[in-house]
Design an enzyme around this catalytic site. Structure first.
Site, short mmCIF file in Angstrom:
data_model
loop_
_atom_site.label_atom_id
_atom_site.label_comp_id
_atom_site.label_asym_id
_atom_site.label_seq_id
_atom_site.Cartn_x
_atom_site.Cartn_y
_atom_site.Cartn_z
N LYS A 115 0.81 -1.21 0.00
CA LYS A 115 0.00 0.00 0.00
C LYS A 115 0.85 1.27 0.00
O LYS A 115 0.43 2.29 -0.52
CB LYS A 115 -0.97 0.00 1.18
CG LYS A 115 -2.09 -1.02 1.00
CD LYS A 115 -3.29 -0.75 1.88
CE LYS A 115 -4.43 -1.67 1.45
NZ LYS A 115 -5.60 -1.58 2.30
N LYS A 217 -4.80 -9.45 -5.73
CA LYS A 217 -6.07 -9.72 -5.06
C LYS A 217 -7.12 -8.68 -5.45
O LYS A 217 -6.79 -7.53 -5.73
CB LYS A 217 -5.81 -9.77 -3.55
CG LYS A 217 -6.55 -8.82 -2.71
CD LYS A 217 -6.31 -8.98 -1.24
CE LYS A 217 -6.62 -7.65 -0.55
NZ LYS A 217 -8.00 -7.18 -0.71
N LYS A 220 -11.01 -3.28 -2.73
CA LYS A 220 -11.87 -2.10 -2.79
C LYS A 220 -11.10 -0.91 -3.33
O LYS A 220 -11.63 -0.06 -4.01
CB LYS A 220 -12.33 -1.71 -1.38
CG LYS A 220 -13.52 -2.47 -0.90
CD LYS A 220 -13.99 -1.85 0.41
CE LYS A 220 -13.81 -2.82 1.54
NZ LYS A 220 -12.68 -2.56 2.38
P1 ATP Z 1 -8.67 -2.26 0.79
O1 ATP Z 1 -8.22 -2.38 -0.64
O2 ATP Z 1 -9.14 -0.90 1.16
O3 ATP Z 1 -7.69 -2.84 1.77
P2 ATP Z 1 -10.10 -4.75 0.84
O4 ATP Z 1 -10.85 -5.12 -0.38
O5 ATP Z 1 -8.78 -5.40 1.05
O6 ATP Z 1 -9.98 -3.16 0.85
P3 ATP Z 1 -10.70 -4.89 3.65
O7 ATP Z 1 -11.72 -4.01 4.26
O8 ATP Z 1 -9.27 -4.53 3.82
O9 ATP Z 1 -11.04 -4.99 2.09
O10 ATP Z 1 -10.93 -6.37 4.14
C1 ATP Z 1 -12.18 -6.84 4.65
C2 ATP Z 1 -12.17 -8.36 4.70
O11 ATP Z 1 -12.25 -8.90 3.38
C3 ATP Z 1 -10.89 -8.94 5.32
O12 ATP Z 1 -11.25 -10.07 6.09
C4 ATP Z 1 -10.08 -9.37 4.12
O13 ATP Z 1 -9.20 -10.43 4.42
C5 ATP Z 1 -11.19 -9.83 3.18
N1 ATP Z 1 -10.78 -9.72 1.78
C6 ATP Z 1 -10.37 -8.58 1.16
N2 ATP Z 1 -10.09 -8.83 -0.12
C7 ATP Z 1 -10.32 -10.16 -0.32
C8 ATP Z 1 -10.20 -11.01 -1.46
N3 ATP Z 1 -9.81 -10.55 -2.63
N4 ATP Z 1 -10.52 -12.33 -1.30
C9 ATP Z 1 -10.94 -12.80 -0.10
N5 ATP Z 1 -11.06 -12.05 1.01
C10 ATP Z 1 -10.76 -10.74 0.90
MG MG Z 2 -7.57 -4.78 2.68
#
Ligand code: ATP
Ligand code: MG
Length: 354
Positions: A115, A217, A220
């Site tokens: 990040k 991955k 968001k």
């Molecule tokens: P950001 O990019 O802002 O970090 P994010 O998509 O990673 O957003 P988080 O809010 O950080 O989302 O994570 C929320 C939950 O979703 C956590 O338990 C994380 O492990 C899970 N998660 C995030 N992305 C994935 C993915 N691609 N596959 C499975 N689980 C995920």
């Molecule tokens: Mg995340």
């Protein structure tokens, strides 16, 4: 030997639109655990300002994650749903954990490296300290089980390291205050105030990958909206994103081994399997030898069918922000009472006069 009372805690950042990875990797597990456990689910808004300080509509993002929790089937009356900033004890314990954790531990975190990007000197101090706030989120409730996606594994190991160091450094003071529980960590008996949390990563889709790049991955915060399927996408958008998803020119294999070295194919088959509660091998029994031109439309139909009810309920709830805010206030009050109980004890253990 004693044992900590089982409690589930997990959080989701209000950094943007919830996507299929969050849903399959995290939220579906949150829903299932309600049957067997006492659960606390948090919209972690303090985390949302670590990578990007100013957001166009942070209140809207917080309400949309809350709506997604409820629409997916989380019961905010039986369990607790709230946003982190309403319980300042998270930030208070995080400060203490900043003094427990070592800078070297933080520098090893791969999420920080990803990040922060190339210009690491210019990342916020909060982004570096993120895992110690996450440890505080969990341990301020002395939670024992944390359902997350695979990307959070390293942060949960760090949470255990922080708990262990706190327990060891303060062991005599914990005993003297009449607090803590005797537990076994490996073979070693430890008089622990904080439990050693168990990550719950297993599940059908612990790591859903980007639709544009099967080695990254789904996130968001990815600038490309085409990289993910959002829970709020309508059928037409889902169809467009899946049609445009990156693939390779070959037909699908008949066996799971044939997905090796084909990250995009592996990801799409994995999504199909998770959405239909089947194994990849089973999905390939139906689609082995078929082209993506046949597989993708079937995936579109399945994704639309599974997501439509969540999508509809989310939209309905987001039309009633008063209700969402009342859920968060009520959850915040109940979470706050529990968190303050821990913090009173922690202040005593450390020696802060109160
Ligand atoms: P950001 O990019 O802002 O970090 P994010 O998509 O990673 O957003 P988080 O809010 O950080 O989302 O994570 C929320 C939950 O979703 C956590 O338990 C994380 O492990 C899970 N998660 C995030 N992305 C994935 C993915 N691609 N596959 C499975 N689980 C995920
Ligand atoms: Mg995340």
């Amino acid at each position: 030997m004693g044992e900590f009372k089982q409690l589930v805690f997990s959080g989701v950042q209000p950094t943007g639109n919830l996507h299929l990875g969050n849903y399959l990797g995290a939220i579906r597990k949150f829903v299932a655990l309600q049957e067997s456990h006492d659960c606390i689910y948090c919209v972690v808004d303090l985390h949302a300002i670590t990578a990007q300080l100013v957001h166009d509509d942070l209140p809207g993002q917080i309400r949309s994650i809350t709506a997604a929790f409820i629409a997916a089937g989380i019961d905010p009356k039986q369990h607790i749903v709230f946003n982190q900033s309403q319980v300042p004890q998270h930030a208070e314990l995080a400060w203490i954990f900043n003094c427990v954790a070592r800078i070297g531990w933080m520098n090893r975190m791969t999420q920080f490296k990803d990040k922060a990007g190339k210009d690491r000197e210019n990342a916020s101090l909060g982004l570096l300290a993120y895992p110690s706030l996450m440890a505080a989120d969990i341990l301020v409730y002395r939670a024992t089980h944390v359902p997350v996606g695979d990307d959070q594994k390293q942060h949960l190991e760090l949470t255990r390291d922080i708990a262990m160091k706190f327990n060891m450094d303060f062991m005599q003071k914990i005993r003297a205050a009449g607090l803590g529980t005797d537990i076994l960590v490996g073979d070693e008996p430890v008089h622990a105030y904080f439990p050693m949390v168990e990550p719950m990563i297993e599940g059908p889709a612990p790591r859903v990958m980007s639709l544009k790049d099967g080695t990254k991955k789904m996130s968001k915060s990815d600038p490309s909206d085409l990289s993910r399927i959002n829970l709020l996408d309508d059928a037409e958008t889902i169809s467009k994103k899946i049609r445009k998803a990156k693939t390779d020119p070959d037909a699908l294999p008949s066996e799971v081994e044939g997905l090796k070295g084909r990250p995009e194919a592996d990801n799409l088959v994995g999504i199909f399997a998770a959405l239909s509660d089947r194994s990849k091998a089973d999905v390939l029994k139906d689609f082995g030898g078929q082209q993506f031109s046949v597989f993708k439309p079937a995936l579109v139909d399945l994704a639309v069918e599974v997501l439509a009810p969540v999508n509809g309920e989310m939209r309905r709830l987001m039309g009633d922000p008063g209700y969402i805010d009342s859920v968060l206030r009520d959850g915040g009050a109940r979470a706050g009472a529990r968190a303050e109980k821990t913090m009173k004890e922690v202040r005593d253990i450390i020696g802060f006069v109160q």
